[in-house]
Design an enzyme around this catalytic site. Structure first.
Site, PDB file in Angstrom:
ATOM      1  N   GLN A  73      -6.523   4.970   2.785  1.00  0.00           N
ATOM      2  CA  GLN A  73      -7.413   4.203   1.911  1.00  0.00           C
ATOM      3  C   GLN A  73      -8.832   4.773   1.884  1.00  0.00           C
ATOM      4  O   GLN A  73      -9.234   5.529   2.769  1.00  0.00           O
ATOM      5  CB  GLN A  73      -7.477   2.744   2.389  1.00  0.00           C
ATOM      6  CG  GLN A  73      -6.239   1.920   2.079  1.00  0.00           C
ATOM      7  CD  GLN A  73      -6.477   0.460   2.381  1.00  0.00           C
ATOM      8  OE1 GLN A  73      -6.052  -0.043   3.412  1.00  0.00           O
ATOM      9  NE2 GLN A  73      -7.170  -0.225   1.503  1.00  0.00           N
ATOM     10  N   HIS A  74      -9.571   4.377   0.844  1.00  0.00           N
ATOM     11  CA  HIS A  74     -11.031   4.547   0.740  1.00  0.00           C
ATOM     12  C   HIS A  74     -11.525   5.964   0.470  1.00  0.00           C
ATOM     13  O   HIS A  74     -12.702   6.165   0.223  1.00  0.00           O
ATOM     14  CB  HIS A  74     -11.759   4.045   1.999  1.00  0.00           C
ATOM     15  CG  HIS A  74     -11.308   2.722   2.509  1.00  0.00           C
ATOM     16  ND1 HIS A  74     -11.266   1.597   1.720  1.00  0.00           N
ATOM     17  CD2 HIS A  74     -10.881   2.337   3.746  1.00  0.00           C
ATOM     18  CE1 HIS A  74     -10.828   0.573   2.450  1.00  0.00           C
ATOM     19  NE2 HIS A  74     -10.583   0.999   3.667  1.00  0.00           N
ATOM     20  N   ASP A  94      -2.281   3.096   2.494  1.00  0.00           N
ATOM     21  CA  ASP A  94      -1.335   3.152   3.606  1.00  0.00           C
ATOM     22  C   ASP A  94      -1.072   1.786   4.229  1.00  0.00           C
ATOM     23  O   ASP A  94       0.066   1.467   4.600  1.00  0.00           O
ATOM     24  CB  ASP A  94      -1.779   4.160   4.661  1.00  0.00           C
ATOM     25  CG  ASP A  94      -3.224   3.988   5.109  1.00  0.00           C
ATOM     26  OD1 ASP A  94      -3.916   3.051   4.652  1.00  0.00           O
ATOM     27  OD2 ASP A  94      -3.688   4.819   5.922  1.00  0.00           O
TER      28      ASP A  94
END
Length: 500
Positions: free
Chosen positions: A81-82, A244
């Site tokens: 992520q991110h 994820d």
């Protein structure tokens, strides 16, 4: 019934995994893994090259037999992520990808929140404050530090979006991963225009953001030339995929109210499904959407197996010896407390935090004490999330444990005792990759006019590993509560020093 062969891809921090699953026989046909480098900077930067992900994907596929690849009907992609992947109109990645664990954009987080009226107003607008690691601050960082690259940016992607883009040529995003950007109003599931505008008041950044894809819909079909290059059949559908944690939620049956998952990976996460938005007013829980059409409030700590790996490497301990060493040390590590903030920390919000060992004396300075203390600290971080869930009127009767740390019997028991919940372990241990494969199957079944609920689908394909499940010990629960209070006091005492 025809064989339903699906592929799950997990684009992680350390490497990329490809899993091929036969849904008819319930058999994993192949599972391959390739690593790639992570570049670290003294300023807290943690970056990777997107090209390394694609190369790792290709290498993984080369190690899978032709028969298995030729039968694949759908692919699902899970991604860390991110991360921020800036892409030009021509499809060129313009800069190294800043990852979830990058803390070089701490000042940009504060700058963005101040631009919309402060952290509380940001919280009101989107359901989240812009935490260290969220994508929004990375976009502003690129604008400030590399204005030429920023000017050429036409598409904003997350890691899993980029792999979907490589496969299909489509620029899209699903709501779960989008909610980790800091740019989505998680309640309305729309881009939060005031925050997007705060990044750049002269440019329409909304035009760089992707269209949304529902969780049970395909992004598209694999491009013919990409299929040939990868040795895959033409016409394979690529599902929405997701972050994820969102894919691990599917891979641990965390798709209905009352389900709870704890992941002991590089980071530590604790998340539970909700059929309605959940916003923690104290901000410990990130107000995320799920990749299943619901919501997934989540606590993330930036240091979990990081801490045990640091201690293990320092002490020269083999992984196989950890449980034996830890089993000889009593609950609470005889006074040794670890603050495991090697990467700074998100929860609590200490981007400049440092790891601390406290309470050492001649009787407790051993390999076992330091390893056990690191394990306990990782679960103390997750216990903060359990308290936040309680504030939000969410209760649980058990927790599914996943991630690399869940392979340790000692760590499983520590988790059960600190969280005060029975720990469940699944046969399928590649939860993000397997969750991505199950989402692909869910999408495929719908397209083939055989729709099935995701709850039923996970019940059919996920199996408990009974011999690894464990229950909490009542005496240990009480002992750990006292140690946990000491852990919180030590953190509070050192917080001014970290912030200084």
């Amino acid at each position: 019934m025809d064989r339903q062969i699906v592929m799950g891809v997990d684009l992680g921090t350390q490497g990329l995994k490809v899993l091929v699953y036969d849904a008819l026989s319930k058999e994993t046909l192949a599972c391959t893994y390739e690593t790639y480098p992570l570049h670290s900077g003294a300023d807290g930067a943690r970056e990777q090259e997107a090209a390394h992900w694609v190369a790792a994907f290709q290498r993984c596929l080369e190690r899978i037999d032709h028969k298995s690849k030729a039968s694949v009907k759908a692919i699902g992609v899970s991604g860390q992520q991110h991360g921020f992947v800036p892409v030009s109109r021509e499809g060129e990645v313009l800069a190294p990808v800043k990852l979830w664990c990058d803390t070089a954009t701490t000042s940009e987080c504060e700058e963005l929140m101040e631009a919309v009226g402060g952290s509380e107003e940001c919280f009101t607008l989107s359901g989240n404050k812009i935490a260290v690691g969220f994508t929004a601050s990375k976009i502003l960082w690129l604008k400030k530090h590399h204005p030429d690259r920023y000017a050429n940016m036409a598409m904003i992607m997350l890691p899993h979006d980029y792999l979907n883009y490589v496969l299909t040529g489509r620029h899209s995003m699903e709501y779960g991963d989008a909610s980790g950007t800091g740019l989505l109003d998680v309640k309305s599931r729309r881009w939060c225009k005031p925050i997007v505008k705060a990044i750049d008041r002269q440019r329409d950044l909304l035009s760089c953001l992707p269209t949304f894809c529902d969780a049970d819909e395909p992004v598209g079909e694999i491009l013919p030339d990409i299929a040939v290059k990868l040795g895959l059949p033409e016409g394979i559908i690529v599902s929405a995929g997701g972050g994820d944690n969102m894919m691990a939620a599917i891979g641990t049956a965390n798709v209905f109210d009352g389900a709870l998952t704890a992941s002991l990976g590089t980071s530590g996460t604790l998340f539970g499904f909700s059929s309605s938005p959940v916003v923690d007013t104290q901000g410990d829980l990130a107000a995320f959407c799920s990749s299943t059409g619901g919501w997934l409030p989540l606590l993330c700590t930036m240091n979990c197996t990081v801490a045990t790996e640091q201690v293990r490497a320092l002490m020269g301990v083999d992984v196989a010896d950890i449980d034996h060493l830890v089993s000889n040390v009593p609950v609470g590590s005889e006074g040794v407390l670890t603050l495991p903030f090697y990467n700074g920390e998100r929860t609590p919000n200490l981007p400049n935090g440092k790891a601390v060992l406290y309470g050492l004396d001649p009787t407790n300075t051993s390999k076992g004490h330091l390893l056990r203390s690191a394990m306990e600290a990782a679960i103390f971080g997750l216990k903060t999330g359990l308290e936040a869930f309680s504030r939000c009127q969410m209760t649980f009767t058990e927790v599914v444990l996943t991630g690399g740390g869940s392979s340790s019997a000692e760590w499983r028991q520590i988790a059960a005792d600190i969280l005060g919940l029975p720990v469940k372990i699944l046969e399928q241990d590649e939860n993000a990759a397997f969750g991505a494969a199950l989402q692909a199957l869910w999408c495929l079944e719908k397209m083939q006019k055989r729709p099935i609920s995701l709850k039923k689908l996970t019940q059919e394909h996920l199996v408990l590993k009974e011999e690894k499940c464990c229950a909490p010990d009542a005496a240990n629960i009480a002992k750990y509560q006292a140690v946990y209070e000491d852990y919180k006091r030590l953190t509070a005492t050192l917080t001014p020093l970290f912030n200084a």
